[in-house]
Write an enzyme that holds these catalytic residues in place. Sequence first.
Site, PDB file in Angstrom:
ATOM      1  N   GLY B 270     -28.910 -10.106   5.850  1.00 53.89           N
ATOM      2  CA  GLY B 270     -29.633 -10.625   4.580  1.00 53.89           C
ATOM      3  C   GLY B 270     -30.518 -11.887   5.084  1.00 53.89           C
ATOM      4  N   VAL B 271     -30.996 -12.505   4.302  1.00 51.60           N
ATOM      5  CA  VAL B 271     -31.993 -13.692   4.522  1.00 51.60           C
ATOM      6  C   VAL B 271     -31.195 -14.983   4.358  1.00 51.60           C
ATOM      7  CG1 VAL B 271     -34.151 -12.292   4.402  1.00 51.60           C
ATOM      8  CG2 VAL B 271     -33.138 -13.466   2.388  1.00 51.60           C
ATOM      9  N   GLY B 272     -31.771 -15.774   5.248  1.00 48.02           N
ATOM     10  CA  GLY B 272     -31.107 -17.233   4.863  1.00 48.02           C
ATOM     11  C   GLY B 272     -30.645 -17.830   6.159  1.00 48.02           C
ATOM     12  N   ASN B 273     -30.406 -19.193   6.005  1.00 47.33           N
ATOM     13  CA  ASN B 273     -29.767 -20.083   6.860  1.00 47.33           C
ATOM     14  C   ASN B 273     -28.743 -19.361   7.816  1.00 47.33           C
ATOM     15  OD1 ASN B 273     -31.252 -22.266   7.669  1.00 47.33           O
ATOM     16  ND2 ASN B 273     -29.539 -23.632   6.942  1.00 47.33           N
ATOM     17  N   GLU B 295     -33.005  -4.445   6.133  1.00 49.00           N
ATOM     18  CA  GLU B 295     -33.979  -4.554   5.159  1.00 49.00           C
ATOM     19  C   GLU B 295     -35.249  -5.267   5.530  1.00 49.00           C
ATOM     20  OE1 GLU B 295     -31.623  -4.866   1.276  1.00 49.00           O
ATOM     21  OE2 GLU B 295     -32.872  -6.604   1.434  1.00 49.00           O
ATOM     22  N   ASN B 385     -31.249 -14.768  -7.713  1.00 45.17           N
ATOM     23  CA  ASN B 385     -32.271 -13.913  -7.240  1.00 45.17           C
ATOM     24  C   ASN B 385     -32.433 -12.468  -7.773  1.00 45.17           C
ATOM     25  OD1 ASN B 385     -33.436 -16.138  -5.882  1.00 45.17           O
ATOM     26  ND2 ASN B 385     -32.339 -15.541  -4.127  1.00 45.17           N
ATOM     27  N   GLY B 389     -30.660  -5.730  -1.589  1.00 46.40           N
ATOM     28  CA  GLY B 389     -30.093  -4.535  -1.011  1.00 46.40           C
ATOM     29  C   GLY B 389     -28.535  -4.682  -0.643  1.00 46.40           C
TER      30      GLY B 389
END
Lengths: 506, 506
Positions: B270-273, B295, B385, B389
Amino acid sequence: MTDRSRLRCNALADRVMSAEDAASFIAPGDHLGMSGFTGSGHPKAVPAALVRRVTDAAERGERFAVSVWTGSSTAPELDGALAAVDGIDLRMPYQSDPVTRAKINAGLLDYVDVHLSHVARMVSDGFFGHLDAALIEVAGIAADGALIPSSSVGNNVTWIDVADRVILEVNSWQPGELEGMHDIYHGTALPGHRTPIQILGPSDRIGVPYLRCPLEKIIAIVPTHDADYSLPSRPADGDSELIAGHVVDFLTHEVRRGRLPATLPPLQSGVGNITNAVLAGLDGGPFPPLTAYTEVIQDGMLQLLRSGAMSVASATGFSLSEDGFAELHADIAGYHDRIILRPQEISNHPEVIRRLGCLAMNGMLEADIYGNVNSTHIMGSSMQNGIGGSGDFARNAYLAMFLSPSTARNGAISCIVPMASHVDHTEHDVHVIVTEQGIADLRGLPPRRRAQQIIDHCAHPDYRPALQDYLDRATVTGPGRHTPHLLDEALSWHVRYLREGTMRPH
Amino acid sequence: MTDRSRLRCNALADRVMSAEDAASFIAPGDHLGMSGFTGSGHPKAVPAALVRRVTDAAERGERFAVSVWTGSSTAPELDGALAAVDGIDLRMPYQSDPVTRAKINAGLLDYVDVHLSHVARMVSDGFFGHLDAALIEVAGIAADGALIPSSSVGNNVTWIDVADRVILEVNSWQPGELEGMHDIYHGTALPGHRTPIQILGPSDRIGVPYLRCPLEKIIAIVPTHDADYSLPSRPADGDSELIAGHVVDFLTHEVRRGRLPATLPPLQSGVGNITNAVLAGLDGGPFPPLTAYTEVIQDGMLQLLRSGAMSVASATGFSLSEDGFAELHADIAGYHDRIILRPQEISNHPEVIRRLGCLAMNGMLEADIYGNVNSTHIMGSSMQNGIGGSGDFARNAYLAMFLSPSTARNGAISCIVPMASHVDHTEHDVHVIVTEQGIADLRGLPPRRRAQQIIDHCAHPDYRPALQDYLDRATVTGPGRHTPHLLDEALSWHVRYLREGTMRPH
């Protein structure tokens, strides 16, 4: 003692022994992989002998317990009898036995509730540890040692593959004509080596009719002649028929709207009264020829095959009444080419379910107003049966429907609640909810509109005002209006039931 | 005005117009399918013109709002600007914009949160109604009218396929070298006609590099030169680095135990720090060459590709910082054959994820002691959010890991709670939970043993005693000992936070 027509492999003749002798190969603490799916094809004699070993050990003051891994549920003489003598350490992936259930909920028996399609790969991948022995019922052994599977396939391919040793029960009660009805796929592999499952329709065959086991792994063969476990056949009740009517109407409507082909996609249907009623409803419906890509063949599906309303059914086992088994055996030649039994990894494979676009119909314990479904936990804590294959199908189905009467326990429980006390199928995976009151089509709706559909169309009138009141107050005073909840009230219906024996508002 | 190197199709020259003229084709109530995935490849000019139409209508006292369907999140100039003027009726399937979020949680904007892999098929199957127009950013149009996709693919194939009319933005800010990086699969079909997705590894190509659209459908072409939306790049914090360390240690251990191949299965992240920190940790780890079937390409993954620690990455779009985009553009020739952008139906397809056996790493808001994960809802009601996915990957991954610091809001929120206030990933789908405190490996464990793992290894020490106390009391006095809960207390931590601003016990 040995039926030569069932044990045709001379090289294995010396492994034939009594159930007691076979059970002596099982040691305390063993992990055992057993055949069996919803009462069909489970071992019958060795588990009984194992129960005697457990009670003998108990008399000596010793604990004797094993881990029992199966396809899904088995029968009282396996799950029930072993659980009754505290002979099970850990059970997975599914059960529906009252004694086992009581032990699980008393905290005396560990139970791991797993998506049925995931079991084989998780065991192959080593997630559950080592499998000491496989205990598999077969319908016969061919001259070359090929195993003719019994009335279910379940996880037998995997158990045989990963177990150190294999004990077979050869059950001559099973019709010899089962030979050729199975499609045993040995092509699953570890990540990096997997290829597409080449099933494009329910009747496609991608494997062979036999289980394969290195002969040296087979340490015992026990002849049996025992019936599969049959569920009592109950006539459809009024609620079931109402639910069935709503489903048939809905599917008819969807065909008319062009959102479903007139030859419906393959059906998947859970077990029980309601789905049998739905299947009966489809028998008189406008849809033939139907097909099924499902987990079990229950009475209703056998009836569709008999009447010709269904052309072919793919499954991994049977879940039949005594009459159902009698019908199957009486005309097994007629069913031989129209029923395909596969490993449950394949019968429930997400890849195939998504590709075929199954119509998934499963029961539930409760749904909340936003469409989260609880299939497993009574009042959030106690296990009923397990998730079974409902998640395999619902997540990947073309249409995921969940069916239940709107109330239980003579109206003391509302099956539509403000917040589910456990979630097995999230809002993301629930398309349609059906009760005897009506149908809520949740597709494409945001949460508050889902809630209104469910309250208006699925909740029992006795509970509808309280649900509406909850939604209205939560929308005004809750901490957020996307999925409004009052968290100090969300589970109060369950709390009231536990305290007062009813969810009914005062 | 028109860059001829980007618009090479003479037959379409007469459709070039201003964003204002293009926006005039959009009517109130329209369903619009837009390009865009996590800030990459969304339309930039027409949405701004649409905002002006909405505000003009408002000045006349008229309501002008549309439904916005995308790939996933877009950017402030699309989601944020349209939401700010109340120009969105319904949004799906994912967003991460603060203005949109506020409108959703105020009940002013309907939001449907959908598994990203399900969107295309649900729209094709008619579940969301009719799509009036598609608004798609492309990097260019070839001489024969083939569309060169932009920096994300998302649901563009489906939007173009099902929309009545298509508006294109041709963005010359996007590198021309994007041409050839995409693998556009047009082979998805309705149930009954679907065939296997023939991807056996992340680098496999099954389609063509271009989007196809009947030229007569294209009603407007708007040239633009605008940057994708870049996220601020934050240095990894201490917690992220601790989590990354636990993940790398765990994977190393699994390889040593023989439960993972030394060349790890394809990563999904996933996205993020936190996931950027994990990817940075893998850059120095013992595993190369890595691959990704994921993704989005975020900064950390670009770094792995740059360093050579990753050979190839399959995704549907980018989620990069400004520096990340600069790096991508500066060396796009070097990335050209090592990044494959696919439709999100394929990048997130359960069939492919299960086959490849992805290692899924996703963030979460909270997990409960039994391993149910909430990815979307703050305190059960407010949307953060969306599920994105994470469900596509977690359900079908070889290993599904969920990562989060053990606390939020300076310790006022425990991310490990007695009961999750919303469930997006059920206990059945969560293998491993990681916080800065440590790792809980839940595979093969029954509920109470899962709880002990999570409390001991993942909960923050400040909250550990209260969680242990809850588990102990629930086990003794709860209504069932399989998944012991005290339903009148289960959500009390959230209630306390809402009332007192902290979950900390008194």
